[in-house]
Design a protein around this motif. Structure first.
Motif, short mmCIF file in Angstrom:
data_model
loop_
_atom_site.label_atom_id
_atom_site.label_comp_id
_atom_site.label_asym_id
_atom_site.label_seq_id
_atom_site.Cartn_x
_atom_site.Cartn_y
_atom_site.Cartn_z
N LYS A 5 -6.93 -7.74 7.05
CA LYS A 5 -6.20 -8.79 6.32
C LYS A 5 -6.76 -8.93 4.91
N LEU A 6 -8.08 -8.95 4.81
CA LEU A 6 -8.72 -9.05 3.51
C LEU A 6 -8.38 -7.83 2.65
N LEU A 7 -8.43 -6.66 3.25
CA LEU A 7 -8.09 -5.44 2.52
C LEU A 7 -6.63 -5.47 2.06
N GLY A 8 -5.73 -5.97 2.90
CA GLY A 8 -4.32 -6.09 2.53
C GLY A 8 -4.12 -7.01 1.34
N VAL A 9 -4.82 -8.13 1.34
CA VAL A 9 -4.73 -9.06 0.21
C VAL A 9 -5.24 -8.40 -1.05
N LEU A 10 -6.34 -7.66 -0.95
CA LEU A 10 -6.90 -6.98 -2.12
C LEU A 10 -5.97 -5.90 -2.66
N VAL A 11 -5.34 -5.15 -1.77
CA VAL A 11 -4.42 -4.09 -2.21
C VAL A 11 -3.20 -4.70 -2.89
N ILE A 12 -2.65 -5.78 -2.34
CA ILE A 12 -1.51 -6.44 -2.97
C ILE A 12 -1.92 -7.04 -4.32
N TYR A 14 -4.26 -5.88 -6.27
CA TYR A 14 -4.40 -4.76 -7.20
C TYR A 14 -3.04 -4.27 -7.68
N ALA A 15 -2.06 -4.22 -6.79
CA ALA A 15 -0.71 -3.80 -7.18
C ALA A 15 -0.12 -4.79 -8.18
N ALA A 16 -0.31 -6.06 -7.95
CA ALA A 16 0.20 -7.08 -8.88
C ALA A 16 -0.52 -6.99 -10.23
N TYR A 17 -1.82 -6.81 -10.19
CA TYR A 17 -2.59 -6.66 -11.43
C TYR A 17 -2.17 -5.40 -12.19
N GLY A 18 -1.95 -4.30 -11.47
CA GLY A 18 -1.51 -3.07 -12.11
C GLY A 18 -0.13 -3.22 -12.72
N ALA A 19 0.77 -3.91 -12.04
CA ALA A 19 2.12 -4.14 -12.57
C ALA A 19 2.05 -5.01 -13.82
N ILE A 48 3.28 1.50 -7.47
CA ILE A 48 3.20 0.06 -7.24
C ILE A 48 3.87 -0.30 -5.92
N ALA A 49 5.04 0.29 -5.65
CA ALA A 49 5.75 0.02 -4.40
C ALA A 49 4.95 0.49 -3.19
N ILE A 50 4.34 1.66 -3.29
CA ILE A 50 3.53 2.18 -2.18
C ILE A 50 2.33 1.29 -1.92
N TYR A 51 1.66 0.84 -2.98
CA TYR A 51 0.53 -0.08 -2.80
C TYR A 51 1.00 -1.39 -2.17
N GLY A 52 2.14 -1.89 -2.61
CA GLY A 52 2.67 -3.13 -2.04
C GLY A 52 2.98 -2.98 -0.56
N LEU A 56 1.19 -4.83 2.60
CA LEU A 56 1.99 -5.56 3.59
C LEU A 56 1.73 -5.05 5.00
N ALA A 57 1.62 -3.73 5.15
CA ALA A 57 1.31 -3.16 6.46
C ALA A 57 -0.08 -3.59 6.93
N LEU A 58 -1.03 -3.64 6.04
CA LEU A 58 -2.38 -4.09 6.41
C LEU A 58 -2.37 -5.55 6.87
N LEU A 59 -1.51 -6.35 6.28
CA LEU A 59 -1.43 -7.76 6.65
C LEU A 59 -0.69 -7.97 7.98
#
Length: 62
Positions: A5-12, A14-19, A48-52, A56-59
């Protein structure tokens, strides 16, 4: 908070920050490269879509 869950939040995040920033790092070949939105917008938004989706899958799945 479980690890996935924590990793999922971090990946999302990062995707938002990258966008927002316009640059994102993606694996390419043995290492990786930075993709800029203005240089290759299709590839940038695909990453960005793949990271998102990964976040989401991690969450939800794990």
């Amino acid at each position: 908070m479980p690890l996935f869950k924590l990793l999922g939040v971090l990946v999302i995040a990062y995707a938002a920050y990258g966008a927002w920033r316009g640059e994102v790092f993606a694996k390419s070949g043995p290492w990786g490269k930075t993709i800029a939105r203005e240089d290759s917008p299709r590839y940038f938004w695909a990453v960005i879509a793949i990271y998102g989706l990964l976040g989401l899958a991690l969450l939800t799945v794990f």
